[in-house]
Design a protein around this motif. Structure first.
Motif, PDB file in Angstrom:
ATOM      1  N   ILE A 294       0.843  -1.209   0.000  1.00 20.46           N
ATOM      2  CA  ILE A 294       0.000   0.000   0.000  1.00 20.46           C
ATOM      3  C   ILE A 294       0.875   1.255   0.000  1.00 20.46           C
ATOM      4  O   ILE A 294       0.655   2.186  -0.779  1.00 20.46           O
TER       5      ILE A 294
ATOM      6  N   CYS B 279      -5.648   1.234  -1.233  1.00 25.30           N
ATOM      7  CA  CYS B 279      -5.720   0.355  -0.046  1.00 25.30           C
ATOM      8  C   CYS B 279      -6.428  -0.946  -0.416  1.00 25.30           C
ATOM      9  O   CYS B 279      -5.989  -2.029  -0.015  1.00 25.30           O
TER      10      CYS B 279
ATOM     11  N   LYS C  25      -4.254  -4.604  -0.654  1.00 27.06           N
ATOM     12  CA  LYS C  25      -4.331  -5.241   0.672  1.00 27.06           C
ATOM     13  C   LYS C  25      -4.149  -6.747   0.605  1.00 27.06           C
ATOM     14  O   LYS C  25      -3.895  -7.396   1.631  1.00 27.06           O
TER      15      LYS C  25
END
Lengths: 422, 422
Positions: B261, B320, B324
C-alpha cells in the motif's frame, strides 16, 4: 533346534495404551490459564510471573506422579522417571512453556505435557525401562522476551550458558540474569543439577506450525531435518524533516527507503522453498508530521540448503544498496542457524510407532527452529510433528485437535520406550 | 496653503531599531537547554517538566521586562505590553515551546522569543502603541505528545477547549487534563484570564521548515496562505503465523500488505505539489519469527487545493483495496485541515517592513501547519517566514542563522507596531 527366546516385557508392551489422553487435553486447558489472553491465546514470556506459575503447575503434576524433579543453572527443569539402570544415559524429551507476546496455547506446552504424560504412562505400565527417561522444560524457547531463544537447551548442550546470555535485556530493561534469579527464588524445593548430562537420544514433540500435514491429511510428521535460517538486522538512516515543508524530492525518508527494500526482497527471495519474513520494524521519531529519520527492521530468511542462504545473503546486500536511495543502509547478520539432519533411527522408530498405532505419517523438514537444534550436536535427536489447524501458530488462534494431541503423545511414548530399552 | 501636518511619533519611528538581537540569539541558546538532546536538538514534549521549565524561563524574562503576565484554562500564556488605549483589541503574536520527540531548538521557541523581544523593543522605543500588543505561548503546538496539536490556539479561537481534549492521552497513558493540571500547579503567580479575547490582528513568525527561501536566496517569506492537509489512519489486519512454518503464499502478512500500500501511494500521490508522508507505523506482535498479524500507519497528504485533496482521498481508498491482498484494510480520515488564505494587509505590512529594512522577500504558501490556522477564523491573520538551513526542521539538526533570526524579529516588530497603531 534351540528354544525360541522368551518375549521380554518390552516386546509385548505397547506402553502408549497406558496414556491418559483425557488428562493431557484437560491439562493443556489448565496450563493455558497462565497468561491467558482474551482472544484465547497466551502471553507468557520467558521467566515472567505467568511462566513461572506455569512451571510450578507442571512441577506439581510431576511431583504427584512421583517423578524426580531437578533444575539447572539455566533455569531448565527436568522431570525424571528412573530406569532399571540408574547410571545409564537417559532418553530425553523436552519443550518449553514460554510463549510469543500474543502466542498460542499449544506451542511448547503440548510437548511438555505430552512428555509428562508419556512418563506417567510408562510408569503406569509397570515395567521400568532400562534407561531413565527425562522430560525437560527448556528456558526461553521462543526467545521473544530474551532474543535469541533456545537459551536453556543451548546451555544444556554446551554445558555452559552462552557468553553474554545473562546480560540480554527485555524491552523493559530487565536482564535474563535478573529474570533467572526471580525464577530460582521460587525453586528452593528442587534438586539442583549441573548444566548438561549425557543422553542416549532426544525426541521432541511439537505441532507443525505450518499447513503441510493438514494439507496432506497426515497424522504424524516424521521430521528428517531442519531448514537453515539467517536473521538480519537492517538499519536505514535518513533525515527527519517536516512532513509539510520538505518537498519529497529533497527528503531522506528512512521509511520510504525501507519500504523499497522490503518490496525488493519479494523478488530476491522469490525462489521456490525460500521463506523470508520481516517481522520487526521500528521507525523514529514515529511522530505525526515528521518525515521518518531512521528505520530498523528484521529479516528472517530460511531454506534447506545453506549454499542458497549464502547466495541470498549477497543478493539481500545488493538490494539494500540499490533501493536505499539517499539514505544510508547497513545490513547485519545477527543469527545463523545452518540446516541440520536428524538421526534416522529416531525417524524410523517414529514411523514404526505410528504404524503400530494406525496413524498415517509424512516425512518432512522442520521449517521452524526448535530446541532439537541445540540437542542435535549433543546426542541422536529428532522431532515428531502433529498437524495444526490451517498451519496457524505463533498466534492466539493456534489450534490442534484432541485426536492429533493424543496421537502425537502416544507416538512419543512409544518412541521414548523404544530408546529407553535400546 | 495649509500647514504641513506634523509627523506623529509612529511615522518617524522604526521601532525595530530598538531590537536587542544579541539577547534574542543568546536566549535561543539558553532556552534550548530545557530538554536538550545530545545531538543538539530538544526533546520538550508539551507540558512535560522540560516544557514547563522553558515556560518559566520565558516568564522570568518577560517579568523582568515589565510585561503583564497571564494564563488561560488551556495552558496558554500571554505576555502583554499595554497600549495607550487599554480597552482596544490587542495585536497578537505567538508561537509554542513544545517540540517533537527529537525536535529542533528553533521551531516555536524562535517565534516566542522574537515576540518577547519585539515587545521589549517597542517598550524601549518610548512611545506606547495605540493598542496593547500581546505575545502568546500556545499549548501543544506540535501535537506530538497529545495528538492533534494546536490545542491551545484552537481553544483560544473557539473560546473553549475542543470536546475530548482533556481526555487525550500520551504514549504513557497520561491525559492532557492531567498534564495541564501539573502545569497549572506551577502557575500560581500568574493572572488567570478566560479563554479567548478579541484581537485586531494575529502575526506569527516561524522558520520556513522547507528549503524554498534558502533555494531562492530570499530573507523573508511573505506567507499568503496555508496548504490543506488530510491525515489518515490505515489499519491492516492479517494473521500472525510462524515465520518458518507458514508458506508465504498462505500468509496474511499485514506488513507485506502495508508495504504494498505504501509503495502504491508513491504513484497515487505523485502529482506536482502533492506532498504525502507516512510518519507513524506500528506492527504487532513485532516479534522475531512471527509473521506480522496487524499493521497500523499514518498518512499525511497536503496540497493547496482542497478539490485535489478530495480526489486523492478517493484514490488512496482504492489503492488500499487493490494492494491489501488477503488482509483486511480500513482507511480512516482522522484530521482535515482545508487550505486557507491569509489577510493581505498583513502580507503588505510584512513586505513593506522588510523593504524598509533592506531585506529581500518572497510570497509563498505555508506548506506546514501553524497556530495561525486556528487564529485565521478569529481575526485577520498572517505568517512571516525566515529561511532555515537546507529546509531541515522537525529534526535535531534544524538550524537558522543569527542574521535570519534578527531579520525576522525586526520585521515582526515593525509589523506589530504597524497594526498596533492602525
Amino acid at each position: 533346534m534351540t528354544e525360541p527366546s522368551t518375549p521380554t516385557p518390552q516386546d509385548r508392551l505397547m506402553v502408549s495404551e497406558m496414556l491418559d489422553a483425557a488428562r493431557l487435553w484437560q491439562r493443556l486447558a489448565e496450563l493455558a490459564r497462565h497468561g491467558a489472553t482474551p482472544a484465547g491465546g497466551v502471553e507468557r514470556l520467558a521467566l515472567s510471573p505467568a511462566e513461572v506459575a506455569a512451571r510450578h503447575a507442571v512441577l506439581g503434576w510431576a511431583a504427584a506422579a512421583g517423578l524426580g524433579l531437578a533444575c539447572d543453572p539455566a533455569g531448565n527443569i527436568f522431570l525424571r522417571l528412573e530406569g532399571r539402570s540408574a547410571s545409564a544415559a537417559p532418553v530425553l524429551t523436552g519443550s518449553y512453556l514460554d510463549s510469543q507476546p500474543k502466542g498460542g496455547r499449544y506451542s511448547g506446552s503440548y510437548g511438555v505435557l505430552a512428555g509428562l504424560e508419556a512418563l506417567c504412562a510408562i510408569g503406569r505400565a509397570g515395567h521400568a525401562p532400562e534407561r531413565p527417561i527425562v522430560a525437560a522444560i527448556w528456558t526461553n524457547g521462543e526467545g521473544s522476551r530474551f532474543c535469541p531463544g533456545y537459551t536453556g537447551s543451548k546451555a544444556f548442550a554446551a554445558r555452559r550458558l552462552a557468553k553474554g546470555s545473562l546480560a540480554v535485556r527485555d524491552d523493559t530493561g530487565a536482564s535474563f540474569g535478573e529474570a533467572l534469579s526471580a525464577w530460582q527464588a521460587t525453586a528452593g524445593g528442587l534438586a539442583k543439577i549441573r548444566l548438561g548430562f549425557d543422553c542416549s537420544a532426544y525426541v521432541e514433540l511439537h505441532l507443525e506450525q505450518g499447513p503441510e500435514l493438514e494439507d496432506r491429511n497426515k497424522q504424524i510428521g516424521v521430521v528428517t531435518g531442519m531448514q537453515g535460517m539467517r536473521r538480519y538486522q537492517i538499519d536505514v538512516e535518513g533525515e527527519a524533516a517536516h512532513a509539510g515543508g520538505m518537498p519529497r524530492a529533497r527528503r531522506r525518508d528512512a521509511l520510504s527507503a525501507a519500504v523499497r527494500i522490503i518490496g525488493g526482497l519479494e523478488s530476491v527471495c522469490s525462489a521456490p522453498d525460500v521463506t523470508h519474513t520481516v517481522s520487526q520494524l521500528a521507525i523514529t521519531p514515529n511522530a505525526p508530521s515528521v518525515v521518518p529519520g531512521s528505520a530498523t527492521f528484521s529479516l528472517d530468511v530460511r531454506h534447506a540448503d545453506d549454499t542458497v542462504l549464502t547466495h541470498l545473503g549477497e543478493a539481500i546486500r545488493l538490494i539494500c544498496q540499490s533501493e536505499k536511495g539517499p539514505c544510508r543502509c547497513t545490513l547485519t547478520e545477527v543469527l545463523t542457524a545452518p540446516p541440520i539432519t536428524f538421526d534416522p533411527l529416531i525417524g524410523a522408530s517414529t514411523a514404526a510407532a505410528a504404524a503400530r498405532l494406525g496413524l498415517t505419517t509424512w516425512p518432512m523438514l522442520s521449517l521452524g527452529g526448535h530446541d532439537a537444534r541445540s540437542l542435535a550436536g549433543h546426542c541422536p535427536s529428532g522431532i515428531i510433528f502433529i498437524p495444526c489447524h490451517k498451519g496457524i501458530s505463533h498466534s492466539e488462534h493456534e489450534l490442534i485437535s484432541s485426536q492429533a494431541a493424543t496421537g502425537g503423545a502416544r507416538v512419543l511414548t512409544d518412541v521414548l520406550w523404544d530408546f529407553a530399552n535400546a
